[in-house]
Design a protein around this motif. Structure first.
Motif: not given
Length: 188
Positions: A19-23, A25-36, A96-99
């Motif tokens: 399945r193609p990866p979900r597109e 938005w970076i802010s959406e991906w990061a919120e709640g996922r990244i721990v500071i 998420e989108v390795p580049r």
């Protein structure tokens, strides 16, 4: 029956992989996922939240792969969270989108501080990032270092913008220029 269940599971697993990866938005991906973590120097340790920092979402999202912008410039006051944009974007392109990506900083001292205080501490505090970004190792060339990050599908690096040497032979999808008014450049 067990064989049929196993075959169904195999088909579902393969279908999920194709399945193609979900597109995101970076802010959406990061919120709640990244721990500071607290050692990142934030007044709000814990899962990343844009509450109170909504103004950072738009410039961050212009760095998303599906956004039409090819260049984003940000000018603002000191200590307003601008550095977080580059940190979160490079984490997104690592996990998420390795580049390939590159962060240019004014000096070699700033490279070390950026990695230690802004970037690596978020990787260490976030289980998903720890799984996807190879750990810093001193003897294993397959691992990451303090200035070169390895992950499946790409690599990233922190370089001294004051020396052209660090920018030679480097290609990157994302280039973050941090603290550019403080750069001292080579005379050549």
């Amino acid at each position: 029956r067990a064989l049929a269940d196993g075959a169904s599971e195999l088909v579902l697993t393969r279908a999920e992989a194709l399945r193609p990866p979900r597109e995101w938005w970076i802010s959406e991906w990061a919120e709640g996922r990244i721990v500071i973590p607290g050692e990142a120097g934030t007044a709000r340790p814990g899962p990343l939240s844009w509450e109170g920092y909504e103004y950072l979402r738009e410039p961050l999202d212009t760095l998303s792969p599906q956004h039409p912008a090819r260049r984003t410039a940000l000018l603002g006051g000191a200590q307003t969270g601008k550095t977080q944009i580059g940190v979160v974007a490079t984490l997104f392109y690592s996990a998420e989108v390795p580049r390939p990506w590159l962060v240019a900083l004014p000096s070699i001292d700033e490279v070390g501080k950026y990695n230690r205080d802004k970037w690596q501490c978020l990787v260490d505090a976030t289980p998903e990032l720890r799984r996807k970004i190879r750990p810093v190792t001193s003897r294993d060339e397959q691992g990451s270092t303090n200035t070169y990050k390895r992950f499946s599908g790409g690599r990233g690096g922190f370089v001294n913008a004051g020396s052209a040497k660090g920018l030679q032979l480097v290609s990157a999808t994302l280039i973050v220029l941090e603290e550019s008014p403080n750069w001292v450049t080579d005379g050549g």
